[in-house]
Design a protein around this motif. Structure first.
Motif, PDB file in Angstrom:
ATOM      1  N   THR A   2       0.844  -1.191   0.000  1.00  7.56           N
ATOM      2  CA  THR A   2       0.000   0.000   0.000  1.00  7.56           C
ATOM      3  C   THR A   2       0.881   1.243   0.000  1.00  7.56           C
ATOM      4  O   THR A   2       1.750   1.385   0.853  1.00  7.56           O
ATOM      5  N   GLY A   3       0.648   2.122  -0.956  1.00  4.62           N
ATOM      6  CA  GLY A   3       1.317   3.415  -0.963  1.00  4.62           C
ATOM      7  C   GLY A   3       2.820   3.362  -1.027  1.00  4.62           C
ATOM      8  O   GLY A   3       3.499   4.312  -0.655  1.00  4.62           O
ATOM      9  N   SER A   4       3.368   2.251  -1.494  1.00  2.00           N
ATOM     10  CA  SER A   4       4.826   2.096  -1.462  1.00  2.00           C
ATOM     11  C   SER A   4       5.443   2.067  -2.852  1.00  2.00           C
ATOM     12  O   SER A   4       6.612   1.758  -2.998  1.00  2.00           O
ATOM     13  N   PHE A 168       2.464  -1.053   6.366  1.00  3.60           N
ATOM     14  CA  PHE A 168       2.707   0.332   5.962  1.00  3.60           C
ATOM     15  C   PHE A 168       2.542   1.278   7.157  1.00  3.60           C
ATOM     16  O   PHE A 168       3.391   2.129   7.427  1.00  3.60           O
ATOM     17  N   TYR A 173       4.703   5.060   8.176  1.00  4.15           N
ATOM     18  CA  TYR A 173       4.419   5.848   6.980  1.00  4.15           C
ATOM     19  C   TYR A 173       2.945   6.258   6.953  1.00  4.15           C
ATOM     20  O   TYR A 173       2.074   5.587   7.499  1.00  4.15           O
ATOM     21  N   GLY A 174       2.664   7.351   6.272  1.00  2.99           N
ATOM     22  CA  GLY A 174       1.287   7.731   6.026  1.00  2.99           C
ATOM     23  C   GLY A 174       0.547   8.260   7.239  1.00  2.99           C
ATOM     24  O   GLY A 174       1.132   8.629   8.260  1.00  2.99           O
ATOM     25  N   ASP A 397      -3.973   7.959  -7.509  1.00  2.00           N
ATOM     26  CA  ASP A 397      -3.072   8.306  -6.422  1.00  2.00           C
ATOM     27  C   ASP A 397      -3.401   9.697  -5.921  1.00  2.00           C
ATOM     28  O   ASP A 397      -3.491  10.647  -6.702  1.00  2.00           O
ATOM     29  N   ASN A 399      -2.853  12.233  -2.132  1.00  2.00           N
ATOM     30  CA  ASN A 399      -2.537  12.346  -0.708  1.00  2.00           C
ATOM     31  C   ASN A 399      -3.622  13.124   0.023  1.00  2.00           C
ATOM     32  O   ASN A 399      -3.532  13.345   1.222  1.00  2.00           O
ATOM     33  N   ARG A 425      -6.042   4.595  -0.595  1.00  2.00           N
ATOM     34  CA  ARG A 425      -6.009   5.912  -1.229  1.00  2.00           C
ATOM     35  C   ARG A 425      -5.855   7.008  -0.165  1.00  2.00           C
ATOM     36  O   ARG A 425      -5.348   8.083  -0.444  1.00  2.00           O
ATOM     37  N   ARG A 428      -2.040   7.852   2.208  1.00  2.45           N
ATOM     38  CA  ARG A 428      -0.826   8.425   1.623  1.00  2.45           C
ATOM     39  C   ARG A 428      -0.629   9.855   2.084  1.00  2.45           C
ATOM     40  O   ARG A 428      -1.584  10.593   2.287  1.00  2.45           O
ATOM     41  N   GLN A 430       2.294  13.321   1.646  1.00  2.00           N
ATOM     42  CA  GLN A 430       3.519  13.903   1.106  1.00  2.00           C
ATOM     43  C   GLN A 430       3.695  15.242   1.820  1.00  2.00           C
ATOM     44  O   GLN A 430       3.236  16.278   1.348  1.00  2.00           O
TER      45      GLN A 430
END
Length: 435
Positions: A2-4, A168, A173-174, A397, A399, A425, A428, A430
């Motif tokens: 996921t998201g990687s 994840f 992360y995320g 994709d 964020n 979805r 994520r 950034q």
């Protein structure tokens, strides 16, 4: 995973196969990428363009329908500094040749394929037949499957690397995930589980959460403009265009809130209690900070107007179509400035809402000329609410999602996979653009 960056790994795999084959470690089987949606294939194409600009080995993508022609032109698709790779829609691989459908027999290639499946491992009856086609194509080669949501036992035990949603989040992360105690289940108007006022209250609670997040994001950006993103609320339902579609019922309640006819104090009280009970985040020991609950309790109707409806006064909703685009309908409060649409419906045929949902809503005569969905990820997008069904689960994709509502989404295996994909979805992030 996921998201990687599954797409990045897929492309890097092609480079490795090219190196191994040219070094005679593996056979020079042709490579085929299969994905179930054009959005996913377009994403792969875009990433390959970036790869080709930064690599000594170039990947030449070709439509699978050009297979025989390409094999006639090139004796070997493996050149020293390039490799020809084919792609196609996985759901268009069948046992007959039609306009878009392509028979596996036409491109059998004696079973000498390296097949790369990107989210093409689905398991219902029809797709299980396609799995057989993929296996036949690769019976003298190999199948590599890429997905965020393996549920089949064979897929799980043959997984080379697991970086699913749980891994994840556990790896730091995320975004953190919390599951609210407020439920959007049994929303069909023929069910008596919730009254209209209770449904309105549930919608208000969702809007309070996104308002608090957007208000906090604004505060952060006042000091660090480069940090965080533009928060978004997504509402996903099983049905969009049927007469009693759950998404239409959600929109009906949204219109009530837009008119200002709701009890914000009761909504805040219930939401605060819910978040205190369900304060632990999923997959880790952290919990919702008390400061966030305090922020929710301090919200006013004016905050919801500003951060959700892009307006300073409550009013009626009007809708706008996108020129030559039947997949999108945008919504704006009549009290908001021109062009400040706050909500977007995305569906296979969003214009069907005009027939049995929007007859009492005013239509903006001048249609928009560009897609709102294509620019949904921009920091200056005015869209705060995204409505749809399964269109947001693959090949998209972003964020931006911070709140996701699932309305009447079941608990069977297919629904669980769907929910995980959708949450993928939303996790994520950034923090700094481009990094």
């Amino acid at each position: 995973a996921t998201g990687s960056g599954k797409t990045l790994v897929l492309i890097k795999l092609i480079e490795f196969l090219h190196q191994l084959a040219n070094s005679n470690y593996i056979p020079k089987n042709d490579i085929l990428i299969l994905a179930p949606k054009p959005e996913i294939l377009n994403q792969i194409k875009e990433h390959i363009e970036v790869f080709n600009r930064n690599s000594t080995v170039k990947i030449n993508l070709k439509d699978l329908r050009e297979f025989e022609k390409q094999k006639h032109i090139q004796t070997s698709l493996y050149e020293t500094e390039s490799i020809t790779v084919f792609y196609y829609r996985s759901d268009n691989i069948t046992d007959v040749d039609k306009i878009e459908q392509l028979s596996y027999k036409t491109v059998l290639n004696n079973g000498k394929w390296y097949v790369l499946l990107d989210e093409a491992h689905k398991g219902d009856k029809e797709d299980s037949i396609r799995q057989a086609y993929y296996s036949i194509l690769a019976h003298k080669g190999f199948i590599f499957s890429f997905s965020a949501t393996f549920t089949d036992t064979v897929d799980i035990v043959t997984t080379a690397y697991n970086f699913n949603l749980k891994k994840f989040i556990e790896s730091g992360y995320g975004k953190h995930i919390t599951v609210s105690g407020s439920e959007y289940k049994n929303w069909n108007k023929n069910k008596g589980d919730y009254s209209d006022s209770e449904k309105t209250l549930i919608v208000v609670k969702s809007l309070l959460v996104i308002t608090a997040i957007k208000k906090e994001a604004e505060f952060i950006k006042n000091f660090h403009p480069e940090l965080y993103h533009n928060p978004l609320l997504i509402t996903i339902a099983n049905e969009v265009n049927t007469v009693d579609a759950e998404l239409k019922l959600f929109f009906k309640q949204l219109a009530i809130v837009a008119s200002g006819n709701f009890d914000i104090d009761k909504a805040k009280e219930e939401l605060s209690s819910d978040l205190l009970i369900n304060k632990l985040y999923q997959f880790n020991t952290a919990e919702i900070p008390s400061s966030f609950i305090q922020k929710i309790n301090s919200l006013t109707k004016s905050d919801i107007l500003k951060f959700v409806f892009n307006a300073s006064a409550f009013g009626k909703i009007e809708y706008t179509r996108i020129l030559n685009n039947n997949r999108e309908v945008a919504f704006r409060l009549k009290t908001a400035a021109a062009g400040h649409h706050f909500c977007l419906l995305v569906a296979s045929d969003a214009t069907k809402w005009s027939d049995n949902v929007l007859e009492n809503y005013e239509y903006t005569e001048t249609p928009l000329t560009s897609s709102y969905f294509k620019t949904i990820n921009s920091n200056d997008s005015s869209i705060n609410i995204l409505l749809g069904s399964r269109i947001f689960t693959e090949g998209w994709d972003s964020n931006r999602p911070n709140v996701i509502n699932f309305i009447n989404i079941g608990v069977d295996e297919g629904a669980q996979k769907f929910v995980l994909q959708a949450i993928g979805r939303g996790v994520r992030i950034q923090p700094i653009s481009g990094i």
